[in-house]
Write a protein that holds these residues in place. Structure first.
Motif, PDB file in Angstrom:
ATOM      1  N   HIS A 150       0.818  -1.228   0.000  1.00 38.19           N
ATOM      2  CA  HIS A 150       0.000   0.000   0.000  1.00 38.19           C
ATOM      3  C   HIS A 150       0.845   1.268   0.000  1.00 38.19           C
ATOM      4  O   HIS A 150       0.404   2.310  -0.482  1.00 38.19           O
ATOM      5  N   GLN A 151       2.083   1.182   0.520  1.00 39.67           N
ATOM      6  CA  GLN A 151       2.918   2.364   0.678  1.00 39.67           C
ATOM      7  C   GLN A 151       3.982   2.510  -0.415  1.00 39.67           C
ATOM      8  O   GLN A 151       4.738   3.489  -0.390  1.00 39.67           O
ATOM      9  N   VAL A 152       4.051   1.588  -1.347  1.00 41.79           N
ATOM     10  CA  VAL A 152       5.097   1.652  -2.379  1.00 41.79           C
ATOM     11  C   VAL A 152       4.570   2.357  -3.620  1.00 41.79           C
ATOM     12  O   VAL A 152       3.607   1.882  -4.235  1.00 41.79           O
ATOM     13  N   PRO A 153       5.168   3.475  -4.020  1.00 41.70           N
ATOM     14  CA  PRO A 153       4.733   4.173  -5.232  1.00 41.70           C
ATOM     15  C   PRO A 153       4.820   3.256  -6.445  1.00 41.70           C
ATOM     16  O   PRO A 153       5.762   2.477  -6.588  1.00 41.70           O
ATOM     17  N   ALA A 211      -5.083  -3.877  -5.543  1.00 42.39           N
ATOM     18  CA  ALA A 211      -6.349  -3.844  -6.277  1.00 42.39           C
ATOM     19  C   ALA A 211      -7.375  -4.838  -5.746  1.00 42.39           C
ATOM     20  O   ALA A 211      -8.583  -4.587  -5.834  1.00 42.39           O
ATOM     21  N   ALA A 212      -6.911  -5.987  -5.242  1.00 41.27           N
ATOM     22  CA  ALA A 212      -7.853  -7.001  -4.763  1.00 41.27           C
ATOM     23  C   ALA A 212      -7.195  -7.871  -3.706  1.00 41.27           C
ATOM     24  O   ALA A 212      -5.979  -8.074  -3.708  1.00 41.27           O
ATOM     25  N   ILE A 213      -8.030  -8.389  -2.793  1.00 47.04           N
ATOM     26  CA  ILE A 213      -7.558  -9.235  -1.703  1.00 47.04           C
ATOM     27  C   ILE A 213      -8.430 -10.477  -1.618  1.00 47.04           C
ATOM     28  O   ILE A 213      -9.662 -10.373  -1.598  1.00 47.04           O
ATOM     29  N   ASP A 227      -0.631  -2.748  13.515  1.00 52.50           N
ATOM     30  CA  ASP A 227      -1.381  -2.046  12.466  1.00 52.50           C
ATOM     31  C   ASP A 227      -0.941  -0.604  12.250  1.00 52.50           C
ATOM     32  O   ASP A 227      -1.729   0.245  11.840  1.00 52.50           O
ATOM     33  N   HIS A 228       0.344  -0.319  12.493  1.00 50.50           N
ATOM     34  CA  HIS A 228       0.879   1.002  12.161  1.00 50.50           C
ATOM     35  C   HIS A 228       1.106   1.082  10.648  1.00 50.50           C
ATOM     36  O   HIS A 228       1.543   0.121  10.016  1.00 50.50           O
ATOM     37  N   ALA A 229       0.837   2.234  10.085  1.00 51.69           N
ATOM     38  CA  ALA A 229       1.099   2.443   8.662  1.00 51.69           C
ATOM     39  C   ALA A 229       2.607   2.518   8.430  1.00 51.69           C
ATOM     40  O   ALA A 229       3.340   3.122   9.214  1.00 51.69           O
ATOM     41  N   ALA A 230       3.072   1.874   7.364  1.00 48.94           N
ATOM     42  CA  ALA A 230       4.510   1.862   7.048  1.00 48.94           C
ATOM     43  C   ALA A 230       4.883   3.148   6.324  1.00 48.94           C
ATOM     44  O   ALA A 230       5.223   3.160   5.136  1.00 48.94           O
ATOM     45  N   TYR A 290      11.064  -2.493   4.858  1.00 48.61           N
ATOM     46  CA  TYR A 290      10.519  -3.581   4.061  1.00 48.61           C
ATOM     47  C   TYR A 290       9.930  -3.080   2.742  1.00 48.61           C
ATOM     48  O   TYR A 290       9.750  -3.859   1.802  1.00 48.61           O
ATOM     49  N   ARG A 291       9.628  -1.785   2.675  1.00 43.90           N
ATOM     50  CA  ARG A 291       9.106  -1.234   1.426  1.00 43.90           C
ATOM     51  C   ARG A 291      10.108  -1.382   0.294  1.00 43.90           C
ATOM     52  O   ARG A 291       9.731  -1.450  -0.884  1.00 43.90           O
TER      53      ARG A 291
END
Length: 351
Positions: free
Chosen positions: A22-25, A30-32, A261-264, A300-301
């Motif tokens: 979710h954090q990688v440009p 799109a789906a899970i 559940d912290h945002a990376a 990890y990103r």
């Protein structure tokens, strides 16, 4: 924009894949695949929820599939995705056998797809720090490398697939891929391997502790250990060289943050607090000189950014085919060594 599908929304998918993707440009989740419930929709409302792999593959825009499911499903799920023309990231372990790994690599090559393994701990800050110490020859000739991954979990989680007797279950296939992969990255293949995989907790149906030793020709010994009954965890790293010793307690902070559940995101993501830094002791002229070593930033990103670049033809995958196969060979060799209770020669062919 590379559209990504995530298979699995248990701990691995929820904590270690989805928030990183979710954090990688350049990547869009799109789906899970979530078999039941709608928890993923609350966190990622832009991602479509589907109930099985075929529904995911029916979304033609998805070009990359990340698989974070029980180990016994890795091979069939990855094979199906590659057959469908998708790039694949597989959580560790790659597969449950070298034969399965070879088949997936052959299929990826045939279809000209990216296939790689989520060895996220290559991107730990302390591992990056160790690599830096080695590159700068701070410790001199390394004589002893010890790395441990200890926990204190006396109660058996009977509902967890990791603790049920099935292919790929147990602590060795859970934590061993991390420790063995890092050791191979630092020192390359050993001359011999000796392993002891065992049960320490009464009633455990799978291995819950292991000791692995790599013997190298130049006298170096590398020790990889894990236990589920250690209220007093051993240092994560203890590395002795001809010039000194580096000792690092504790783990990279990213895992705890992701589990909570912290945002990376943010400038301080992956930055370790000073009180957690490792200690370096050097001996020069008979004198001991000790100091704290700042831990490099972990991220990890960077793994998924490298996957993105590999798909775009700008970089190699973060874990290459040969590295993935070497690791699977080594894991199998450890299992055989433990069964035979004997050291075994490391003889690998990528063919």
């Amino acid at each position: 924009m590379i559209e990504v599908g995530l298979v699995g929304f248990g701990l691995g998918g929820r904590a270690f894949h989805a928030p990183i993707i979710h954090q990688v440009p350049g990547l869009r989740l799109a789906a899970i695949v979530q078999r039941s419930g709608n928890a993923s929709a609350q966190i990622y409302p832009e991602a479509k929820i589907v109930r099985d792999l075929e529904q995911l593959l029916a979304i033609s825009q998805i070009s990359l599939v990340a698989i974070s499911t029980p180990n016994e499903t890795h091979f069939p799920f990855a094979k199906r995705c590659l057959e469908a023309g998708r790039h694949v990231v597989l959580d560790k372990p790659f597969t449950n056998s070298l034969a399965e790994a070879r088949e997936l690599v052959a299929l990826a090559k045939k279809n000209d797809r990216i296939l790689t393994v989520y060895q996220d701990r290559r991107f730990d800050g302390d591992f990056r720090t160790v690599k830096k110490l080695f590159a700068e020859d701070t410790l001199g000739k390394v004589q002893s490398f010890k790395t441990a991954f200890d926990r204190c979990r006396p109660q058996i989680k009977k509902e967890s697939w990791k603790e049920k007797p099935a292919p790929g279950s147990g602590v060795f296939f859970d934590l061993g891929p991390h420790l063995v992969d890092q050791t191979l990255q630092l020192f390359g293949p050993p001359e011999q391997v000796l392993a002891d995989l065992r049960v320490e907790r009464e009633g455990s149906a799978t291995d819950d502790a292991f000791d692995v030793t790599f013997y190298y020709q130049d006298g170096l010994r590398a020790y990889m250990n894990a236990s589920t009954l250690r209220p007093d965890p051993r240092p994560h790293y203890r590395i002795q060289g001809s010039k000194g010793v580096y000792i690092k307690q504790g783990l990279d902070p990213q895992e705890a943050l992701l589990r909570a559940d912290h945002a990376a995101s943010g400038d301080d993501w992956g930055v370790e607090q000073e009180k957690e830094w490792g200690a370096l002791t050097l001996w020069q002229g008979g004198e001991l000189d000790s100091e704290k070593v700042p831990t490099m930033r972990g991220d990890y990103r960077d793994f998924y950014a490298q996957v993105r670049d590999a798909i775009l033809g700008k970089a190699k995958p973060p874990v290459t085919f040969e590295e993935a196969l070497q690791l699977m060979y080594t894991l199998e060799l450890c299992v055989e060594s433990s069964r035979k209770r004997a050291p075994l020669p490391w003889v690998f062919s990528a063919a």
